[in-house]
Design an enzyme around this catalytic site. Structure first.
Site, PDB file in Angstrom:
ATOM      1  N   THR A 181     -15.395  29.982  12.014  1.00 27.44           N
ATOM      2  CA  THR A 181     -15.773  29.278  13.244  1.00 27.44           C
ATOM      3  C   THR A 181     -14.884  29.770  14.377  1.00 27.44           C
ATOM      4  OG1 THR A 181     -15.998  27.113  14.322  1.00 27.44           O
ATOM      5  CG2 THR A 181     -14.254  27.315  12.679  1.00 27.44           C
ATOM      6  N   HIS A 226      -7.387  21.171  -1.032  1.00 22.81           N
ATOM      7  CA  HIS A 226      -6.161  21.302  -1.825  1.00 22.81           C
ATOM      8  C   HIS A 226      -6.391  20.976  -3.304  1.00 22.81           C
ATOM      9  CE1 HIS A 226      -2.066  22.137  -2.237  1.00 22.81           C
ATOM     10  NE2 HIS A 226      -1.538  21.375  -1.304  1.00 22.81           N
TER      11      HIS A 226
END
Length: 408
Positions: free
Chosen positions: A327, A379
């Site tokens: 992005t 994560h």
């Protein structure tokens, strides 16, 4: 005369329903064959529904905003013939005629039909005489400024009247406040749902670094014209970003993987999504098998997808899939951001505006074109070693693009 059904197109397998976005014709209006009658909006794309015959829009069954399903009847087209054309012309002339006794009737009716809901409410709240207002909008449409000017003139006239009759001046203040309530588009609603899902279902973390873009800028200056003449497309930054991202995905397969229940799915192919801002919202078209693309192929494909996104022409296939997203908030001037993962992907790279900043090189302070990188990742799947190592590799390749050629 025969009536023909106007049907919702076949929706993609992943889309259960859609919304009627815009009708381009009103009941009674003539329609040419293959002329677009209505747009149907899904969670991903807008589908155009053309007229199957030349005729007249006879009936609308589903108004704008209605939820529809695949092959549902939206309305009916009536095949046009000479009799219907004559009748239409006679009725049209009848309503356009103005008699000496009521010269403004047709004009007033036409103006009233052009009033938006907000303007109608403003007129009712302030008891405005529409016949005394001359619209300055497109086609003589009355807009808010016309109402404001009318109210101000009305106050001034009342003050002048009070002065001439020796009555103390009275201060009057009319505050005109306007609101507009617009329903969310299906794309915006779906986007909001997905963003909340990411926040609630992932352990998202963002790591940052910065890149000296001088090498890439020098390459573009030196070879930009030759590249454009050879390939018919400009040499932009995106092809460098994608090549760097691709090398990182090859060496850190966890970044290219995704979580499916209790399993980790490692993808042995490289489909990269490119975030594109459109008038309807953010979409992420996909470059499939980007490892087979040359720099010129990437630039051509990115340009094609960006134009399709702007015009609402992206297909469901072009928006489906993707293992990693890039992005670019830098095109809007963003200096730094924390991009949100595009599920079911596990990571997204945010690139930002290039700014001249003082940096230390060989113990000397010099001005260099610098850019921040931001890698957001899940994560649960990706640890700090992989995320930081991946971002460092992308940084090194962007600062020294020759590494791509040498595979180092």
């Amino acid at each position: 005369m025969n009536s023909v059904e106007i049907l919702v197109p076949d929706l993609p397998e992943s889309v259960s329903d859609a919304t009627v976005a815009t009708w381009y014709k009103k009941v009674g209006e003539s329609v040419n064959r293959d002329e677009i009658l209505v747009d149907i909006e899904t969670d991903k794309v807008i589908l155009e529904v053309p007229a199957s015959i030349k005729g007249i829009l006879e009936k609308i069954l589903e108004q704008e905003g209605a939820t529809v399903t695949s092959r549902q009847v939206l309305g009916f087209l009536k095949e046009e013939n000479s009799n219907s054309q004559k009748i239409t012309k006679v009725e049209s002339n009848k309503f356009n005629l103005t008699s000496p006794q009521s010269p403004n009737v047709a004009v007033e009716n036409d103006s009233a039909s052009k009033l938006s809901p907000a303007i109608r409410r403003l007129i009712l709240e302030n008891n405005v005489d529409v016949s005394k207002i001359k619209g300055t909008g497109i086609g003589g449409r009355i807009i808010r400024e016309d109402i404001d000017n009318y109210l101000i003139k009305k106050i001034d006239d009342s003050k002048n009247t009070l002065k001439t009759t020796s009555i103390p001046e009275v201060e009057q203040t009319i505050i005109v406040r306007n609101e507009q309530r617009v329903p969310m588009t299906r794309l915006r609603k779906r986007l909001a749902e997905r963003l909340l899902d990411v926040k609630n279902s992932t352990a998202m973390l963002t790591t940052f670094n910065e890149v000296n873009m001088k090498s890439i800028i020098d390459i573009r200056k030196h070879y930009g014209d030759i590249f454009e003449k050879r390939h018919g497309v400009r040499l932009g930054f995106m092809s460098f970003y994608i090549k760097a991202v691709l090398e990182g995905l090859k060496r850190f397969p966890e970044i290219n993987a995704s979580i499916d229940g209790d399993d980790i799915v490692y993808h042995n192919y490289f489909d990269i999504s490119i975030a594109v801002s459109t008038p309807r919202g953010l979409v992420t078209p996909v470059l499939n098998d980007v490892d087979t693309f040359s720099m010129a192929d990437i630039e051509k494909k990115v340009k094609e997808l960006a134009l399709k996104g702007r015009d609402g022409k992206l297909t469901v296939e072009e928006l489906t899939g993707g293992n990693f997203t890039i992005t670019n908030g830098g095109v809007f001037g963003s200096l730094m951001s924390t991009p949100i993962i595009n599920p079911p992907q596990s990571a997204i790279l945010g690139i930002h505006v290039i700014k001249d900043r003082p940096v230390a090189i060989d113990k000397q302070i010099v001005i260099m074109p610098m850019m921040y990188l931001a890698l957001s990742y899940d994560h649960r799947l990706i640890d700090g070693r992989e995320s930081v190592g991946y971002l460092m590799l992308v940084k090194d390749i962007l600062e020294d693009p020759a590494r791509i050629i040498l595979d180092i």
